[in-house]
Design an enzyme around this catalytic site. Structure first.
Site, PDB file in Angstrom:
ATOM      1  N   THR A 101     -40.943 -21.748 -18.267  1.00 51.56           N
ATOM      2  CA  THR A 101     -41.019 -22.927 -17.397  1.00 51.56           C
ATOM      3  C   THR A 101     -42.371 -23.031 -16.691  1.00 51.56           C
ATOM      4  OG1 THR A 101     -40.164 -23.757 -15.280  1.00 51.56           O
ATOM      5  CG2 THR A 101     -39.796 -21.445 -15.705  1.00 51.56           C
ATOM      6  N   ASP A 102     -42.740 -24.253 -16.341  1.00 49.95           N
ATOM      7  CA  ASP A 102     -43.975 -24.442 -15.557  1.00 49.95           C
ATOM      8  C   ASP A 102     -43.845 -23.842 -14.159  1.00 49.95           C
ATOM      9  OD1 ASP A 102     -42.219 -26.340 -14.451  1.00 49.95           O
ATOM     10  OD2 ASP A 102     -43.549 -28.058 -14.727  1.00 49.95           O
ATOM     11  N   GLU A 103     -42.610 -23.519 -13.747  1.00 49.87           N
ATOM     12  CA  GLU A 103     -42.416 -23.017 -12.386  1.00 49.87           C
ATOM     13  C   GLU A 103     -43.002 -21.618 -12.187  1.00 49.87           C
ATOM     14  OE1 GLU A 103     -38.666 -24.028 -10.588  1.00 49.87           O
ATOM     15  OE2 GLU A 103     -38.412 -25.736 -11.931  1.00 49.87           O
ATOM     16  N   TYR A 141     -35.482 -18.098  -8.845  1.00 51.86           N
ATOM     17  CA  TYR A 141     -35.415 -18.566 -10.235  1.00 51.86           C
ATOM     18  C   TYR A 141     -36.743 -18.339 -10.945  1.00 51.86           C
ATOM     19  CZ  TYR A 141     -35.896 -21.866 -14.129  1.00 51.86           C
ATOM     20  OH  TYR A 141     -36.183 -22.429 -15.351  1.00 51.86           O
ATOM     21  N   LYS A 152     -37.783 -15.752 -14.042  1.00 53.37           N
ATOM     22  CA  LYS A 152     -38.303 -16.228 -15.332  1.00 53.37           C
ATOM     23  C   LYS A 152     -39.667 -15.587 -15.623  1.00 53.37           C
ATOM     24  CE  LYS A 152     -37.003 -19.094 -17.804  1.00 53.37           C
ATOM     25  NZ  LYS A 152     -36.136 -19.022 -19.028  1.00 53.37           N
TER      26      LYS A 152
HETATM   27  P1  NAD Z   1     -28.647 -24.744 -18.768  1.00 52.40           P
HETATM   28  O1  NAD Z   1     -28.306 -24.136 -17.460  1.00 52.40           O
HETATM   29  O2  NAD Z   1     -28.190 -26.123 -19.093  1.00 52.40           O
HETATM   30  O3  NAD Z   1     -28.121 -23.794 -19.952  1.00 52.40           O
HETATM   31  C1  NAD Z   1     -28.238 -22.420 -19.922  1.00 52.40           C
HETATM   32  C2  NAD Z   1     -27.315 -21.863 -21.012  1.00 52.40           C
HETATM   33  O4  NAD Z   1     -27.470 -20.418 -21.032  1.00 52.40           O
HETATM   34  C3  NAD Z   1     -25.843 -22.137 -20.770  1.00 52.40           C
HETATM   35  O5  NAD Z   1     -25.238 -22.557 -21.979  1.00 52.40           O
HETATM   36  C4  NAD Z   1     -25.279 -20.787 -20.327  1.00 52.40           C
HETATM   37  O6  NAD Z   1     -23.922 -20.613 -20.656  1.00 52.40           O
HETATM   38  C5  NAD Z   1     -26.191 -19.833 -21.063  1.00 52.40           C
HETATM   39  N1  NAD Z   1     -26.278 -18.498 -20.425  1.00 52.40           N
HETATM   40  C6  NAD Z   1     -26.514 -18.214 -19.118  1.00 52.40           C
HETATM   41  N2  NAD Z   1     -26.525 -16.884 -18.916  1.00 52.40           N
HETATM   42  C7  NAD Z   1     -26.315 -16.314 -20.123  1.00 52.40           C
HETATM   43  C8  NAD Z   1     -26.225 -14.965 -20.578  1.00 52.40           C
HETATM   44  N3  NAD Z   1     -26.357 -13.938 -19.717  1.00 52.40           N
HETATM   45  N4  NAD Z   1     -26.018 -14.738 -21.893  1.00 52.40           N
HETATM   46  C9  NAD Z   1     -25.876 -15.763 -22.767  1.00 52.40           C
HETATM   47  N5  NAD Z   1     -25.924 -17.053 -22.394  1.00 52.40           N
HETATM   48  C10 NAD Z   1     -26.149 -17.331 -21.090  1.00 52.40           C
HETATM   49  O7  NAD Z   1     -30.238 -24.622 -18.885  1.00 52.40           O
HETATM   50  P2  NAD Z   1     -31.308 -25.598 -19.554  1.00 52.40           P
HETATM   51  O8  NAD Z   1     -31.718 -26.608 -18.550  1.00 52.40           O
HETATM   52  O9  NAD Z   1     -30.833 -26.026 -20.880  1.00 52.40           O
HETATM   53  O10 NAD Z   1     -32.521 -24.578 -19.723  1.00 52.40           O
HETATM   54  C11 NAD Z   1     -32.673 -23.838 -20.935  1.00 52.40           C
HETATM   55  C12 NAD Z   1     -33.910 -22.970 -20.824  1.00 52.40           C
HETATM   56  O11 NAD Z   1     -35.048 -23.795 -20.573  1.00 52.40           O
HETATM   57  C13 NAD Z   1     -33.855 -21.975 -19.659  1.00 52.40           C
HETATM   58  O12 NAD Z   1     -34.441 -20.767 -20.106  1.00 52.40           O
HETATM   59  C14 NAD Z   1     -34.709 -22.623 -18.578  1.00 52.40           C
HETATM   60  O13 NAD Z   1     -35.300 -21.636 -17.763  1.00 52.40           O
HETATM   61  C15 NAD Z   1     -35.736 -23.352 -19.417  1.00 52.40           C
HETATM   62  N6  NAD Z   1     -36.327 -24.549 -18.813  1.00 52.40           N
HETATM   63  C16 NAD Z   1     -35.530 -25.541 -18.295  1.00 52.40           C
HETATM   64  C17 NAD Z   1     -36.117 -26.700 -17.777  1.00 52.40           C
HETATM   65  C18 NAD Z   1     -35.284 -27.830 -17.224  1.00 52.40           C
HETATM   66  O14 NAD Z   1     -35.849 -28.776 -16.653  1.00 52.40           O
HETATM   67  N7  NAD Z   1     -33.975 -27.821 -17.358  1.00 52.40           N
HETATM   68  C19 NAD Z   1     -37.504 -26.836 -17.772  1.00 52.40           C
HETATM   69  C20 NAD Z   1     -38.281 -25.785 -18.315  1.00 52.40           C
HETATM   70  C21 NAD Z   1     -37.678 -24.662 -18.838  1.00 52.40           C
HETATM   71  P1  TYD Z   2     -34.280 -30.005  -9.955  1.00 52.84           P
HETATM   72  O1  TYD Z   2     -33.701 -30.981 -10.908  1.00 52.84           O
HETATM   73  O2  TYD Z   2     -33.373 -29.061  -9.245  1.00 52.84           O
HETATM   74  O3  TYD Z   2     -35.422 -29.220 -10.743  1.00 52.84           O
HETATM   75  P2  TYD Z   2     -36.524 -28.151 -10.192  1.00 52.84           P
HETATM   76  O4  TYD Z   2     -36.144 -27.685  -8.860  1.00 52.84           O
HETATM   77  O5  TYD Z   2     -36.421 -27.102 -11.229  1.00 52.84           O
HETATM   78  O6  TYD Z   2     -37.834 -28.897 -10.215  1.00 52.84           O
HETATM   79  O7  TYD Z   2     -35.085 -30.800  -8.850  1.00 52.84           O
HETATM   80  C1  TYD Z   2     -36.131 -31.666  -9.170  1.00 52.84           C
HETATM   81  C2  TYD Z   2     -36.781 -32.088  -7.863  1.00 52.84           C
HETATM   82  O8  TYD Z   2     -35.831 -32.853  -7.118  1.00 52.84           O
HETATM   83  C3  TYD Z   2     -37.154 -30.914  -6.968  1.00 52.84           C
HETATM   84  O9  TYD Z   2     -38.370 -31.198  -6.290  1.00 52.84           O
HETATM   85  C4  TYD Z   2     -36.007 -30.841  -5.978  1.00 52.84           C
HETATM   86  C5  TYD Z   2     -35.565 -32.286  -5.846  1.00 52.84           C
HETATM   87  N1  TYD Z   2     -34.123 -32.465  -5.538  1.00 52.84           N
HETATM   88  C6  TYD Z   2     -33.737 -33.205  -4.436  1.00 52.84           C
HETATM   89  O10 TYD Z   2     -34.576 -33.745  -3.684  1.00 52.84           O
HETATM   90  N2  TYD Z   2     -32.393 -33.318  -4.164  1.00 52.84           N
HETATM   91  C7  TYD Z   2     -31.453 -32.740  -4.945  1.00 52.84           C
HETATM   92  O11 TYD Z   2     -30.237 -32.859  -4.636  1.00 52.84           O
HETATM   93  C8  TYD Z   2     -31.858 -32.002  -6.107  1.00 52.84           C
HETATM   94  C9  TYD Z   2     -30.853 -31.346  -7.007  1.00 52.84           C
HETATM   95  C10 TYD Z   2     -33.217 -31.893  -6.374  1.00 52.84           C
END
Ligand code: NAD
Ligand code: TYD
Length: 340
Positions: free
Chosen positions: A126-128, A150, A154
């Site tokens: 992630t970019d985070e 988080y 990561k």
């Molecule tokens: P999500 O929370 O929707 O899905 C996570 C999945 O992982 C779920 O199906 C969960 O059951 C599974 N899981 C959790 N713990 C586990 C374990 N111990 N063993 C096996 N499976 C497990 O997440 P997402 O938004 O689809 O993110 C997927 C990946 O992308 C993550 O690694 C996240 O850090 C990364 N990512 C997400 C975003 C975003 O905006 N959502 C952005 C950048 C990177």
């Molecule tokens: P989020 O979707 O939780 O992603 P991330 O924290 O990984 O960037 O949140 C996106 C942005 O929105 C973040 O700056 C937090 C803000 N946010 C709110 O202001 N209110 C909310 O209820 C949530 C869930 C997020």
């Protein structure tokens, strides 16, 4: 590459990747390995459930037995790791599972994968990990300054991937995606949370002034970028995957309301998230130089996504019960009571 283990494949981005891979590569066997935590959802895999080249295994990436069993049973040669605890707010409330899955779990996957003799290992990051970027754009060699449990967990996972590449010569690649949105996203993240709350005329809790900046990336573009790096990425390298579409939280909130025809009076400014990063922004020239291109325009992707939640309330209404409501209360009850 023949037998691919896609961990976290029942989650939001992982399932988009699986749906894409199953039809794009009939010659691969796609083994989804997922613990099915609160965020894992078999409904996300319904569109491909009959596919011949797809198998589901329930398991935990932090369990050596579970991981070894799957690697052996399906003769796995490639691992793509999406499995994670993914929500920043939950990492503030309950950080244990974040360390276990996002740091230790990555280590277990790497170590078992190495012993099994796998080829490529792709870590979805992630970019985070770069932390708050007040100005400019993060490049792949910038230092890690994660600010939330988080992002720190990561970053820990990523560093172990690097160590296994350097120490053991494992073939690894890393993608660092930006804030992703689209269908099948668990309705705790900003976009599906605000969209589904607004549909029910409920308040939208915007943290602080809402002037935080995120780079929004459509899920299909994210999934295809992971496919691209899997096939074309250079071993040992990391690649930024951004939407190159920076928006203030308050702006994306207003756009969601406009698309739904709902009033801005639903917006409530609530006390800020602790340690809240103001801005994420990445330079994606490294991935583009390799030949990757985004397909979706933001406006079109946002409209399509909001429409999807409108049409598919069967998918999210059953999630917004039980544990979800408990979480909602812990995260928002006091904040909304303190809203201006
Ligand atoms: P999500 O929370 O929707 O899905 C996570 C999945 O992982 C779920 O199906 C969960 O059951 C599974 N899981 C959790 N713990 C586990 C374990 N111990 N063993 C096996 N499976 C497990 O997440 P997402 O938004 O689809 O993110 C997927 C990946 O992308 C993550 O690694 C996240 O850090 C990364 N990512 C997400 C975003 C975003 O905006 N959502 C952005 C950048 C990177
Ligand atoms: P989020 O979707 O939780 O992603 P991330 O924290 O990984 O960037 O949140 C996106 C942005 O929105 C973040 O700056 C937090 C803000 N946010 C709110 O202001 N209110 C909310 O209820 C949530 C869930 C997020």
């Amino acid at each position: 590459m023949k037998n691919l283990l896609v961990t976290g494949g029942a989650g939001f981005i992982g399932s988009a990747f699986v749906r894409h891979m199953v039809s794009a590569y009939p010659q691969y066997r796609i083994v989804v390995f997922d613990k099915l935590t609160y965020a894992g959802n078999m409904d996300n895999l319904l569109p491909i459930k009959e596919a011949d080249n797809y198998v589901f295994v329930q398991g935990d990436i932090a369990s050596r037995d579970d991981v070894r069993g799957a690697l052996q049973a399906y003769d796995i040669d490639t691992i793509i790791n999406f499995a994670a605890e993914s929500h920043v707010d939950r990492s503030i409330l309950d950080p244990d599972a974040f360390m276990r899955t996002n740091s230790h779990g990555v280590f277990v996957l790497l170590d078992e994968g190495r012993q099994h003799g796998i080829g490529r290992f792709l870590q979805v990051s992630t970019d985070e990990v770069y932390g708050d970027v007040e100005e400019g754009f993060s490049k792949e060699d910038d230092r890690f300054l994660p600010n939330s449990p988080y992002s720190a967990s990561k970053a820990g996972g990523e560093l172990m991937v690097r160590a296994f590449h350097i120490t053991h010569g494992m073939d690894t690649v890393i993608t660092r995606g930006s804030n992703t949105f689209g269908p099948y996203q668990y309705p705790e993240k900003l976009l599906p949370f605000f969209t589904t709350e607004a549909m029910d005329d409920r308040p939208l809790p915007v943290y602080g002034d809402g002037m935080q900046v995120r780079d929004w990336l459509y899920v299909d573009d994210h999934a295809k970028a992971v496919d691209f790096v899997l096939h074309h990425g250079q071993s040992g390298e990391a690649y930024n995957v951004g939407g190159e579409n920076l928006l203030h939280n308050i702006d994306i909130t207003r756009r969601i309301l406009a698309l739904l025809g709902k009033p801005e009076t639903l917006i409530k400014h609530v006390p800020d998230r602790e340690g809240h990063d103001r801005r994420y922004a990445m330079d994606c020239s490294k991935l583009k130089a390799l030949g990757w291109k985004r397909k979706w325009e933001f406006e079109q992707a946002l409209a399509h996504t909001v429409q999807w939640y409108k049409k598919n309330d069967w998918w999210w209404r059953k999630i917004k019960t039980g544990e979800y409501l408990e979480y909602y209360k812990r995260q928002y009850a006091a904040r909304l009571a303190a809203a201006d």
